[in-house]
Each structure stands twice: as C-alpha cells, then as structure tokens.
Design a protein around this motif. Sequence first.
Motif, PDB file in Angstrom:
ATOM      1  N   ARG A 198       0.824  -1.210   0.000  1.00  0.00           N
ATOM      2  CA  ARG A 198       0.000   0.000   0.000  1.00  0.00           C
ATOM      3  C   ARG A 198       0.861   1.265   0.000  1.00  0.00           C
ATOM      4  O   ARG A 198       0.660   2.152  -0.820  1.00  0.00           O
ATOM      5  N   ASN A 199       1.815   1.340   0.907  1.00  0.00           N
ATOM      6  CA  ASN A 199       2.645   2.535   0.994  1.00  0.00           C
ATOM      7  C   ASN A 199       3.466   2.750  -0.268  1.00  0.00           C
ATOM      8  O   ASN A 199       3.591   3.864  -0.763  1.00  0.00           O
ATOM      9  N   GLN A 200       4.026   1.683  -0.778  1.00  0.00           N
ATOM     10  CA  GLN A 200       4.806   1.790  -2.013  1.00  0.00           C
ATOM     11  C   GLN A 200       3.927   2.291  -3.154  1.00  0.00           C
ATOM     12  O   GLN A 200       4.322   3.160  -3.932  1.00  0.00           O
ATOM     13  N   ALA A 201       2.727   1.765  -3.246  1.00  0.00           N
ATOM     14  CA  ALA A 201       1.810   2.163  -4.320  1.00  0.00           C
ATOM     15  C   ALA A 201       1.427   3.631  -4.180  1.00  0.00           C
ATOM     16  O   ALA A 201       1.368   4.363  -5.177  1.00  0.00           O
ATOM     17  N   LEU A 202       1.196   4.069  -2.968  1.00  0.00           N
ATOM     18  CA  LEU A 202       0.826   5.469  -2.753  1.00  0.00           C
ATOM     19  C   LEU A 202       1.954   6.399  -3.176  1.00  0.00           C
ATOM     20  O   LEU A 202       1.734   7.390  -3.874  1.00  0.00           O
ATOM     21  N   VAL A 203       3.178   6.065  -2.755  1.00  0.00           N
ATOM     22  CA  VAL A 203       4.325   6.906  -3.103  1.00  0.00           C
ATOM     23  C   VAL A 203       4.553   6.903  -4.612  1.00  0.00           C
ATOM     24  O   VAL A 203       4.748   7.956  -5.229  1.00  0.00           O
ATOM     25  N   PHE A 204       4.467   5.724  -5.205  1.00  0.00           N
ATOM     26  CA  PHE A 204       4.688   5.642  -6.651  1.00  0.00           C
ATOM     27  C   PHE A 204       3.634   6.443  -7.410  1.00  0.00           C
ATOM     28  O   PHE A 204       3.934   7.148  -8.379  1.00  0.00           O
ATOM     29  N   ASP A 205       2.407   6.356  -6.941  1.00  0.00           N
ATOM     30  CA  ASP A 205       1.315   7.071  -7.584  1.00  0.00           C
ATOM     31  C   ASP A 205       1.550   8.580  -7.566  1.00  0.00           C
ATOM     32  O   ASP A 205       1.359   9.264  -8.576  1.00  0.00           O
ATOM     33  N   VAL A 206       1.990   9.075  -6.429  1.00  0.00           N
ATOM     34  CA  VAL A 206       2.279  10.507  -6.319  1.00  0.00           C
ATOM     35  C   VAL A 206       3.365  10.900  -7.313  1.00  0.00           C
ATOM     36  O   VAL A 206       3.243  11.903  -8.015  1.00  0.00           O
ATOM     37  N   LEU A 207       4.418  10.091  -7.391  1.00  0.00           N
ATOM     38  CA  LEU A 207       5.524  10.413  -8.292  1.00  0.00           C
ATOM     39  C   LEU A 207       5.097  10.350  -9.749  1.00  0.00           C
ATOM     40  O   LEU A 207       5.478  11.183 -10.566  1.00  0.00           O
ATOM     41  N   GLU A 208       4.279   9.362 -10.058  1.00  0.00           N
ATOM     42  CA  GLU A 208       3.854   9.194 -11.446  1.00  0.00           C
ATOM     43  C   GLU A 208       2.981  10.359 -11.904  1.00  0.00           C
ATOM     44  O   GLU A 208       3.042  10.770 -13.061  1.00  0.00           O
ATOM     45  N   LYS A 209       2.180  10.875 -10.996  1.00  0.00           N
ATOM     46  CA  LYS A 209       1.263  11.952 -11.379  1.00  0.00           C
ATOM     47  C   LYS A 209       1.920  13.323 -11.299  1.00  0.00           C
ATOM     48  O   LYS A 209       1.338  14.320 -11.724  1.00  0.00           O
ATOM     49  N   ALA A 210       3.121  13.365 -10.742  1.00  0.00           N
ATOM     50  CA  ALA A 210       3.789  14.660 -10.584  1.00  0.00           C
ATOM     51  C   ALA A 210       4.352  15.140 -11.916  1.00  0.00           C
ATOM     52  O   ALA A 210       4.684  14.342 -12.787  1.00  0.00           O
ATOM     53  N   GLU A 211       4.440  16.452 -12.064  1.00  0.00           N
ATOM     54  CA  GLU A 211       5.004  17.039 -13.282  1.00  0.00           C
ATOM     55  C   GLU A 211       6.513  16.848 -13.321  1.00  0.00           C
ATOM     56  O   GLU A 211       7.109  16.713 -14.378  1.00  0.00           O
ATOM     57  N   GLY A 212       7.123  16.877 -12.138  1.00  0.00           N
ATOM     58  CA  GLY A 212       8.581  16.763 -12.087  1.00  0.00           C
ATOM     59  C   GLY A 212       9.004  15.998 -10.859  1.00  0.00           C
ATOM     60  O   GLY A 212       8.186  15.343 -10.218  1.00  0.00           O
ATOM     61  N   PRO A 213      10.280  16.070 -10.566  1.00  0.00           N
ATOM     62  CA  PRO A 213      10.797  15.352  -9.397  1.00  0.00           C
ATOM     63  C   PRO A 213      10.273  15.945  -8.099  1.00  0.00           C
ATOM     64  O   PRO A 213      10.000  17.144  -8.025  1.00  0.00           O
ATOM     65  N   LEU A 214      10.155  15.102  -7.087  1.00  0.00           N
ATOM     66  CA  LEU A 214       9.670  15.542  -5.780  1.00  0.00           C
ATOM     67  C   LEU A 214      10.654  15.123  -4.697  1.00  0.00           C
ATOM     68  O   LEU A 214      11.259  14.063  -4.781  1.00  0.00           O
ATOM     69  N   SER A 215      10.761  15.932  -3.674  1.00  0.00           N
ATOM     70  CA  SER A 215      11.556  15.541  -2.517  1.00  0.00           C
ATOM     71  C   SER A 215      10.731  14.605  -1.649  1.00  0.00           C
ATOM     72  O   SER A 215       9.507  14.559  -1.741  1.00  0.00           O
ATOM     73  N   ALA A 216      11.426  13.859  -0.807  1.00  0.00           N
ATOM     74  CA  ALA A 216      10.729  12.914   0.070  1.00  0.00           C
ATOM     75  C   ALA A 216       9.725  13.636   0.961  1.00  0.00           C
ATOM     76  O   ALA A 216       8.626  13.127   1.208  1.00  0.00           O
ATOM     77  N   TYR A 217      10.087  14.807   1.402  1.00  0.00           N
ATOM     78  CA  TYR A 217       9.196  15.536   2.309  1.00  0.00           C
ATOM     79  C   TYR A 217       7.990  16.111   1.582  1.00  0.00           C
ATOM     80  O   TYR A 217       6.903  16.232   2.162  1.00  0.00           O
ATOM     81  N   THR A 218       8.157  16.446   0.321  1.00  0.00           N
ATOM     82  CA  THR A 218       7.019  16.888  -0.483  1.00  0.00           C
ATOM     83  C   THR A 218       6.051  15.729  -0.687  1.00  0.00           C
ATOM     84  O   THR A 218       4.832  15.894  -0.597  1.00  0.00           O
ATOM     85  N   ILE A 219       6.616  14.556  -0.931  1.00  0.00           N
ATOM     86  CA  ILE A 219       5.774  13.365  -1.070  1.00  0.00           C
ATOM     87  C   ILE A 219       5.013  13.128   0.231  1.00  0.00           C
ATOM     88  O   ILE A 219       3.807  12.860   0.227  1.00  0.00           O
TER      89      ILE A 219
END
Lengths: 132, 132
Positions: free
Chosen positions: A8-29
């Motif tokens: 679940r956690n991995q999927a949530l993090v991956f989903d956020v990254l996939e939908k993002a326009e660019g790179p994200l920091s861990a804290y932004t995630i």
Amino acid sequence: MNAPQLTRNQALVFDVLEKAEGPLSAYTILDKLRDQGFRAPLQVYRALEKLLEYGVVHRLESINSFVACAHPGEDCHSHGIVAFAICESCGQVIEFHDHEVDHRLMSWVRSQKFKPAKTTIEIRGTCEACAA
Amino acid sequence: MNAPQLTRNQALVFDVLEKAEGPLSAYTILDKLRDQGFRAPLQVYRALEKLLEYGVVHRLESINSFVACAHPGEDCHSHGIVAFAICESCGQVIEFHDHEVDHRLMSWVRSQKFKPAKTTIEIRGTCEACAA
DNA sequence: ATCAATTGCGTTATGCTATAACGTGTGCAA
DNA sequence: TTGCACACGTTATAGCATAACGCAATTGAT
Ligand SMILES: [Zn+2]
Ligand SMILES: [Zn+2]
Ligand SMILES: [Zn+2]
Ligand SMILES: [Zn+2]
C-alpha cells in the motif's frame, strides 16, 4: 530487479511520483500523502528504497529528489546508465540513455580495475521552453 | 574562473581539502578548523562557494562532500566535463575527463535545445585496491 | 575626501534531508 | 508451533544547508 506487487505505501508513493510534473523531494511526497495517513518521513523513505530497488523510480542526486521512471515497462537497468537533464527553471526532467557514453565510462572503469556499483549522470540547465 | 588570492577562510578550507585523503563533508571541514577559530557551518559553506566558483574544489553530489581538484594549475573547466570515480570502501576519489563522453552528452543536449549549466558524472563503486 | 557599492566575515536561528532504534503485526515455511 | 522475513508505525536524532541580521574593510566613482 523486476517490480513485484507493490504494498500500500509503495503504491501510494509511486502514484504521487507518477502523477507529478517533475521530481519531488521525500518531504514533499510526505505532505501529499498526509491525507492517506502518512505521518513520518520513514514511511516515504522506506517505500522509495523499494521503488528504487525495483527500478521504477530514480533518485536525482544533485537535487535530492525522486522521479518516476520515464520508461515504464522496460527495465531501465537493462539499457545501461540512465542520464537526466534537469531544468532548473521549470523542474522538468528528461530521462535518456546513451550507449556510447556507457561504453566510454565502462571502458575507463575497466582500465582502472574499478568496480562500478551505481553511476550518476545529471545535466542541470535550462530546457528549450524555458530558454526564452 | 581563475582563482584570485584566497581570503583567510578560503585558504584554510582549501588547505584542509588539499591535505585530506578523500572527500570531506562541510561539517567535517568545520570540525577540522575549530582550532583555527571556525565556529559555524556558514564559514565553511561560504568559503566552499568561492572555491567551487574558482574551480579549485569540486562538489560530489552523490555523497554531499567536497574534494580539492586533482589537476591543480590546469583549469578543470577548460577540459570539459569532470567525472569522478568514488570508492565506497576507502573513500578515495579519482577525477578524470573524457572528451568523447562530453561530446556525446553535449550533442544530445544540443539536439534537445537544452542549455546545460552544470553536469555531474559520478561512478560509485569499489577501487582496485579495495576489490580484494 | 566622500559616498555608495561590494565583499568578506561572525553569529543566531531555522529549515531541509535522512536514518537509528524500538516495537507491532502478518504471512509463511520448517 | 516456532522461527523468520518483511512491512509498518512512532519517536527521536543525526547530518546537510541556508536565511537574516549586523559589522568591518575595500574599492571605485564622483
Ligand atoms: Zn528509468
Ligand atoms: Zn524548463
Ligand atoms: Zn578538477
Ligand atoms: Zn577503495
């Protein structure tokens, strides 16, 4: 490494990254996942660790950020070193591969009897759209 | 950028880096300079900023550390992109240049109309001596 | 000489990035 | 059943970097 079923956690993090326009920091995630119950950095870092291992996420060392692999389906590790062009203006990242660059670096490495584990190539600059 | 006369702080920081066996973090440098009166991280970071600008020190993005240029006298910027092999076992760093790699990367960059500002190439792994 | 701009420096405080250490629960194989 | 591997949650801490303030010395016009 091939990606097994994500937790679940991995999927949530991956989903956020996939939908993002660019790179994200861990804290932004982390901030983006507070509504889903995330409370601590480790929840993000632990998920990222696995996603990096599976090769579906890349870490951009020069900006301490993470980005979803731009070549889903393919195994990025299989076509050699991954390189990134990072626009410092709009944040956009272009991921690419160049076999000749791989070849030159690996041949240098061989000549030094150096055993490479992880190679970083990151070009920071300005993308065409932002060049104005 | 050519290096003008260094200020006291810049000279102290550079001296520490030059005498070090491998790359050092800013906070490690700070600790080594407490006897010389250094008290705060900014004293180190401000000196490093200038030393990087002058090209006499390089920053290793993948390990948040700094290293004296291995090619004193020459202007590292003049012979293209600088690459590093970093031994994760002993910490030793080998700095090298490869014009063909530069050429390939810059030709990719041109094809994308991307304007490069700073390029990072870092190979982390194990050096010959540590390969054991 | 005077004024303004630049640069370096010192200090305090703060923010951002990442991991240590401990405990819990769950699934699975010996 | 027992042991192990793994994911997870929480709190605390470590490590990296900059903001913001003020002061002093330098430089370079005017
Ligand atoms: Zn990729
Ligand atoms: Zn851009
Ligand atoms: Zn150099
Ligand atoms: Zn070594």
